[in-house]
Design an enzyme around this catalytic site. Structure first.
Site, mmCIF file in Angstrom:
data_model
loop_
_atom_site.group_PDB
_atom_site.id
_atom_site.type_symbol
_atom_site.label_atom_id
_atom_site.label_comp_id
_atom_site.label_asym_id
_atom_site.label_seq_id
_atom_site.Cartn_x
_atom_site.Cartn_y
_atom_site.Cartn_z
ATOM 1 N N SER A 43 4.115 12.545 -11.120
ATOM 2 C CA SER A 43 4.026 13.012 -9.734
ATOM 3 C C SER A 43 5.096 12.405 -8.827
ATOM 4 O O SER A 43 5.036 12.593 -7.611
ATOM 5 C CB SER A 43 2.620 12.763 -9.176
ATOM 6 O OG SER A 43 2.277 11.425 -9.362
ATOM 7 N N CYS A 131 -17.337 -0.557 -7.898
ATOM 8 C CA CYS A 131 -18.013 0.124 -6.783
ATOM 9 C C CYS A 131 -19.517 -0.171 -6.723
ATOM 10 O O CYS A 131 -20.065 -0.434 -5.646
ATOM 11 C CB CYS A 131 -17.777 1.627 -6.879
ATOM 12 S SG CYS A 131 -17.705 2.259 -8.563
ATOM 13 N N HIS A 246 -22.572 6.632 -4.253
ATOM 14 C CA HIS A 246 -23.411 6.007 -5.283
ATOM 15 C C HIS A 246 -24.732 5.567 -4.635
ATOM 16 O O HIS A 246 -24.728 4.987 -3.543
ATOM 17 C CB HIS A 246 -22.748 4.743 -5.842
ATOM 18 C CG HIS A 246 -21.586 4.983 -6.757
ATOM 19 N ND1 HIS A 246 -21.093 6.226 -7.086
ATOM 20 C CD2 HIS A 246 -20.827 4.089 -7.448
ATOM 21 C CE1 HIS A 246 -20.073 6.092 -7.925
ATOM 22 N NE2 HIS A 246 -19.888 4.806 -8.160
HETATM 23 P P1 NAP Z 1 -7.402 9.202 -10.610
HETATM 24 O O1 NAP Z 1 -7.868 10.116 -9.544
HETATM 25 O O2 NAP Z 1 -7.376 9.672 -12.015
HETATM 26 O O3 NAP Z 1 -5.916 8.658 -10.219
HETATM 27 C C1 NAP Z 1 -5.148 7.868 -11.049
HETATM 28 C C2 NAP Z 1 -3.877 7.426 -10.340
HETATM 29 O O4 NAP Z 1 -3.160 6.506 -11.162
HETATM 30 C C3 NAP Z 1 -2.931 8.550 -10.048
HETATM 31 O O5 NAP Z 1 -2.274 8.289 -8.826
HETATM 32 C C4 NAP Z 1 -1.946 8.473 -11.209
HETATM 33 O O6 NAP Z 1 -0.682 9.003 -10.893
HETATM 34 C C5 NAP Z 1 -1.837 6.981 -11.364
HETATM 35 N N1 NAP Z 1 -1.354 6.605 -12.676
HETATM 36 C C6 NAP Z 1 -1.928 6.863 -13.870
HETATM 37 N N2 NAP Z 1 -1.172 6.359 -14.884
HETATM 38 C C7 NAP Z 1 -0.108 5.774 -14.302
HETATM 39 C C8 NAP Z 1 1.033 5.091 -14.809
HETATM 40 N N3 NAP Z 1 1.233 4.907 -16.108
HETATM 41 N N4 NAP Z 1 1.929 4.612 -13.910
HETATM 42 C C9 NAP Z 1 1.757 4.787 -12.601
HETATM 43 N N5 NAP Z 1 0.697 5.431 -12.063
HETATM 44 C C10 NAP Z 1 -0.214 5.921 -12.899
HETATM 45 O O7 NAP Z 1 -8.269 7.877 -10.641
HETATM 46 P P2 NAP Z 1 -9.006 7.085 -9.442
HETATM 47 O O8 NAP Z 1 -10.416 7.505 -9.357
HETATM 48 O O9 NAP Z 1 -8.158 7.152 -8.218
HETATM 49 O O10 NAP Z 1 -9.048 5.613 -10.046
HETATM 50 C C11 NAP Z 1 -7.887 4.880 -10.310
HETATM 51 C C12 NAP Z 1 -8.291 3.520 -10.809
HETATM 52 O O11 NAP Z 1 -8.918 2.790 -9.769
HETATM 53 C C13 NAP Z 1 -9.327 3.526 -11.940
HETATM 54 O O12 NAP Z 1 -8.777 3.627 -13.205
HETATM 55 C C14 NAP Z 1 -10.012 2.211 -11.744
HETATM 56 O O13 NAP Z 1 -9.272 1.197 -12.402
HETATM 57 C C15 NAP Z 1 -9.942 2.003 -10.273
HETATM 58 N N6 NAP Z 1 -11.217 2.334 -9.607
HETATM 59 C C16 NAP Z 1 -11.966 1.342 -9.159
HETATM 60 C C17 NAP Z 1 -13.147 1.619 -8.551
HETATM 61 C C18 NAP Z 1 -14.010 0.514 -8.127
HETATM 62 O O14 NAP Z 1 -15.081 0.446 -8.615
HETATM 63 N N7 NAP Z 1 -13.599 -0.346 -7.239
HETATM 64 C C19 NAP Z 1 -13.592 2.905 -8.361
HETATM 65 C C20 NAP Z 1 -12.797 3.934 -8.830
HETATM 66 C C21 NAP Z 1 -11.608 3.624 -9.459
HETATM 67 P P3 NAP Z 1 -0.142 10.448 -11.412
HETATM 68 O O15 NAP Z 1 -0.393 11.394 -10.269
HETATM 69 O O16 NAP Z 1 1.315 10.215 -11.604
HETATM 70 O O17 NAP Z 1 -0.867 10.792 -12.648
HETATM 71 N N1 12T Z 2 -15.652 3.608 -15.370
HETATM 72 O O1 12T Z 2 -13.443 0.038 -11.429
HETATM 73 O O2 12T Z 2 -16.350 5.805 -14.221
HETATM 74 O O3 12T Z 2 -14.379 -0.690 -13.211
HETATM 75 O O4 12T Z 2 -17.279 5.605 -12.263
HETATM 76 C C1 12T Z 2 -15.115 2.223 -11.568
HETATM 77 C C2 12T Z 2 -15.729 3.440 -11.742
HETATM 78 C C3 12T Z 2 -14.871 1.954 -13.898
HETATM 79 C C4 12T Z 2 -14.130 0.206 -12.417
HETATM 80 C C5 12T Z 2 -16.567 5.201 -13.196
HETATM 81 C C6 12T Z 2 -15.485 3.160 -14.099
HETATM 82 C C7 12T Z 2 -14.725 1.501 -12.633
HETATM 83 C C8 12T Z 2 -15.900 3.891 -13.019
#
Ligand code: NAP
Ligand code: 12T
Length: 344
Positions: A43, A131, A246
């Site tokens: 992207s 979360c 949630h």
């Molecule tokens: P998502 O909608 O699938 O977005 C993933 C993002 O990561 C996109 O911007 C993607 O960019 C980028 N990305 C993936 N592979 C990459 C790479 N090799 N290099 C650079 N950028 C890359 O996922 P999301 O829900 O936003 O969650 C992202 C992450 O946040 C999760 O995997 C998790 O670790 C964390 N998270 C944490 C919580 C929490 O509980 N605090 C909740 C949700 C998520 P592209 O557009 O280029 O693919």
């Molecule tokens: N698997 O940040 O799937 O550890 O809802 C957050 C959300 C991992 C994390 C999910 C996950 C995390 C999810």
């Protein structure tokens, strides 16, 4: 020297959490002189909204963090494992949303309402909790201070947005197919089984002890954030067909007596919490009302009549906000307030 404006990178800026981070930085008027959205080569060159502006996404690389003060990561665990140390070495403070660094002993795990003091010992990386843990500990903290928590039994009802944009699209696709009686073409990809009109007691992978990794995150992270390894946490994490928000059914056993009535009064004074609890008027928290809200909502507070010192309650928050983006931005704000935006 005190700084009043910072260069902020958002890693994973095109994702569900990354977009919410950009929205939150703008809405809270974070003191940023420049925002740098980073993602994969897929992207790079596309645009993401930042207030009324659009920012051009850059490809994440080894040199992305030169001149950056604060980096908010939400691009998954493997990206954080590799790039968070690179960012920290180049002198920027990382707030990481993945599970990669949460249980690392050198890494503070912070919810600003609960343990802001742990930011003082950061070494360049700060972890944002899971979360489901965040919204629970916001509520457990005042109860622990008042009555000492011995044990928590929690069942979660987790929205699909926690699993990212693709998971949200999968729910939409399945609901459309069911509406058209086209059940045969439903082919679960992201989730193991159909999520539409179903509940899946399976989030993240299964571990040796038959709990899921998501469940064990709640055990370990709760103890680390509250700074008390004696607290027992017994979780069941369930995915439900809700887009955002949630919910958690939480049973708490305390050492000292805390009545439901006193608990309601205590929580209504606590930071980050909105009590919505009036059974006579059918008032209780719901996921649909927590969307786009900053607060953690709590209701259905009642005495557990089967033990001497027990409480039951229902806790709800926007998982993309307080559960991810907002908590990360609040960490960044607290770093600024405490003049901790530097790698010691
Ligand atoms: P998502 O909608 O699938 O977005 C993933 C993002 O990561 C996109 O911007 C993607 O960019 C980028 N990305 C993936 N592979 C990459 C790479 N090799 N290099 C650079 N950028 C890359 O996922 P999301 O829900 O936003 O969650 C992202 C992450 O946040 C999760 O995997 C998790 O670790 C964390 N998270 C944490 C919580 C929490 O509980 N605090 C909740 C949700 C998520 P592209 O557009 O280029 O693919
Ligand atoms: N698997 O940040 O799937 O550890 O809802 C957050 C959300 C991992 C994390 C999910 C996950 C995390 C999810």
């Amino acid at each position: 020297m005190e700084r009043d404006s910072f260069v902020v990178a958002v890693v994973g800026a095109t994702g569900a959490v990354g977009r919410e981070m950009l929205k939150t930085l703008k809405a809270r008027n974070f003191p940023a002189c420049e925002i740098i959205p980073l993602a994969s080569s897929r992207s790079a060159g596309t645009k993401v909204p930042y207030g009324d502006d659009e920012l051009v996404v850059r490809e994440l690389g080894e040199h992305s963090f030169e001149g950056v003060d604060i980096a908010l990561f939400s691009a998954g665990g493997s990206v954080s494992e590799e790039y968070a140390p690179i960012a920290a070495r180049s002198g920027c403070v990382v707030v990481d949303n993945s599970s990669a660094w949460r249980m690392d002993e050198e890494t503070p795990l912070v919810v600003p309402e609960v343990n802001p003091h742990d930011l003082d010992w950061h070494k360049g990386i700060i972890a944002n909790p899971n979360c489901s843990t965040i919204q629970m500990v916001v509520v457990l903290k005042p109860i622990h201070d008042a009555a000492t928590i011995r044990r928590v039994v929690v069942s979660t009802y987790q929205a699909v947005s926690g699993a990212g944009q693709k998971a949200m699209d999968e729910l939409t696709d399945q609901v459309k197919k069911m509406y058209n009686f086209d059940m045969e073409s439903i082919d679960p990809k992201y989730f193991q089984y159909r999520i539409a009109f179903n509940c899946l007691p399976h989030i993240d992978r299964f571990l040796e002890n038959d709990y899921t990794k998501e469940e064990m995150k709640m055990v370990h992270e709760t103890r680390k954030i509250l700074g008390d390894d004696s607290i027992g946490v017994s979780p069941t994490a369930v995915r439900v067909p809700v887009y955002i928000g949630h919910s958690e059914s939480v049973n708490i056993e305390t050492v000292d007596k805390l009545s439901a009535r006193d608990c309601r009064a205590l929580l209504s004074q606590a930071p980050g919490i909105t009590v919505q609890d009036n059974p006579e008027e059918n008032i209780y928290p719901m996921a649909i009302e927590a969307v786009d809200e900053d607060a953690t909502f709590v209701g259905r507070i009642r005495d557990d009549e089967t033990i001497a010192n027990g409480l039951n309650m229902w806790i709800v928050a926007d998982n993309l906000r307080k559960g991810a983006a907002l908590n990360a931005v609040q960490i960044a704000e607290t770093l600024v307030e405490r003049e901790l935006v530097r790698v010691p």
